[in-house]
Design a protein around this motif. Structure first.
Motif, PDB file in Angstrom:
ATOM      1  N   VAL A  85     -74.155  -3.491   9.260  1.00 36.10           N
ATOM      2  CA  VAL A  85     -74.152  -2.192  10.046  1.00 36.10           C
ATOM      3  C   VAL A  85     -72.725  -2.243   9.970  1.00 36.10           C
ATOM      4  O   VAL A  85     -72.050  -1.024  10.162  1.00 36.10           O
ATOM      5  N   ASN A  95     -73.935   7.759   9.510  1.00 34.19           N
ATOM      6  CA  ASN A  95     -75.486   6.427   8.916  1.00 34.19           C
ATOM      7  C   ASN A  95     -76.261   6.991   7.856  1.00 34.19           C
ATOM      8  O   ASN A  95     -77.357   5.263   7.472  1.00 34.19           O
ATOM      9  N   ILE A  98     -75.274   4.328   5.495  1.00 35.38           N
ATOM     10  CA  ILE A  98     -75.601   2.646   5.730  1.00 35.38           C
ATOM     11  C   ILE A  98     -76.678   2.879   5.875  1.00 35.38           C
ATOM     12  O   ILE A  98     -77.625   1.599   4.853  1.00 35.38           O
ATOM     13  N   ALA A  99     -77.739   3.268   5.748  1.00 36.73           N
ATOM     14  CA  ALA A  99     -79.348   3.720   5.880  1.00 36.73           C
ATOM     15  C   ALA A  99     -79.963   2.863   3.932  1.00 36.73           C
ATOM     16  O   ALA A  99     -80.816   2.406   3.726  1.00 36.73           O
ATOM     17  N   VAL A 109     -81.042   2.300  11.386  1.00 40.04           N
ATOM     18  CA  VAL A 109     -78.995   2.234  12.310  1.00 40.04           C
ATOM     19  C   VAL A 109     -79.051   2.926  13.390  1.00 40.04           C
ATOM     20  O   VAL A 109     -77.558   1.617  13.485  1.00 40.04           O
ATOM     21  N   HIS A 112     -79.651   0.616  15.767  1.00 36.79           N
ATOM     22  CA  HIS A 112     -78.032  -1.519  14.935  1.00 36.79           C
ATOM     23  C   HIS A 112     -77.081  -0.912  16.041  1.00 36.79           C
ATOM     24  O   HIS A 112     -76.078  -1.524  16.338  1.00 36.79           O
TER      25      HIS A 112
END
Length: 139
Positions: A85, A95, A98-99, A109, A112
């Motif tokens: 991450v 986010n 990234i997810a 996310v 994290h």
């Protein structure tokens, strides 16, 4: 007889040289700008080749492989997933992006990222990335 042939040959060579010299002078007058540009281009070509050899001839030794400072990761308690991450945060992803990339929910996310902020003692993404780079966690 051979003396006459040598004299005629020398006269012919001198005449040919004179004609070529006159032809060159005419060419130099008619195309002087082109000749000058070509000469300057050749000079810069030679200079560029010389500089390239000097600058690129001595290569620096390869950098050691990046390990991500496992000691700092262990000290801070950063998990491998949090490290993934963090790398994607440093790449500038949101986010949601990234997810999608890590196949997890955006809420995970966020969790994290919040834990990374705590562990790195940061308030913003940019601050977390800066601290991670200072610790050698990121390139």
């Amino acid at each position: 007889m051979w003396k006459r042939a040598v004299v005629y040959g020398l006269a012919l060579a001198a005449g040919t040289a004179l004609l070529q010299w006159l032809d060159y002078r005419q060419l130099a007058r008619a195309q002087s700008e082109t000749v000058h540009v070509a000469l300057i281009a050749l000079i810069f070509l030679a200079l560029g080749a010389w500089a390239g050899v000097k600058l690129l001839g001595h290569r620096a030794p390869p950098a050691p492989p990046f390990d991500g400072n496992p000691q700092a990761q262990a000290t801070l308690g950063i998990s491998p997933r949090e490290r993934e991450v963090l790398e994607l945060l440093a790449a500038g992803l949101s986010n949601k992006e990234i997810a999608d990339k890590l196949h997890m929910s955006p809420h995970t996310v966020k969790t994290h990222v919040a834990r990374l902020f705590e562990k790195l003692d940061a308030r913003r993404r940019t601050e977390a990335i800066l601290k991670a780079r200072e610790l050698g966690l990121l390139r």
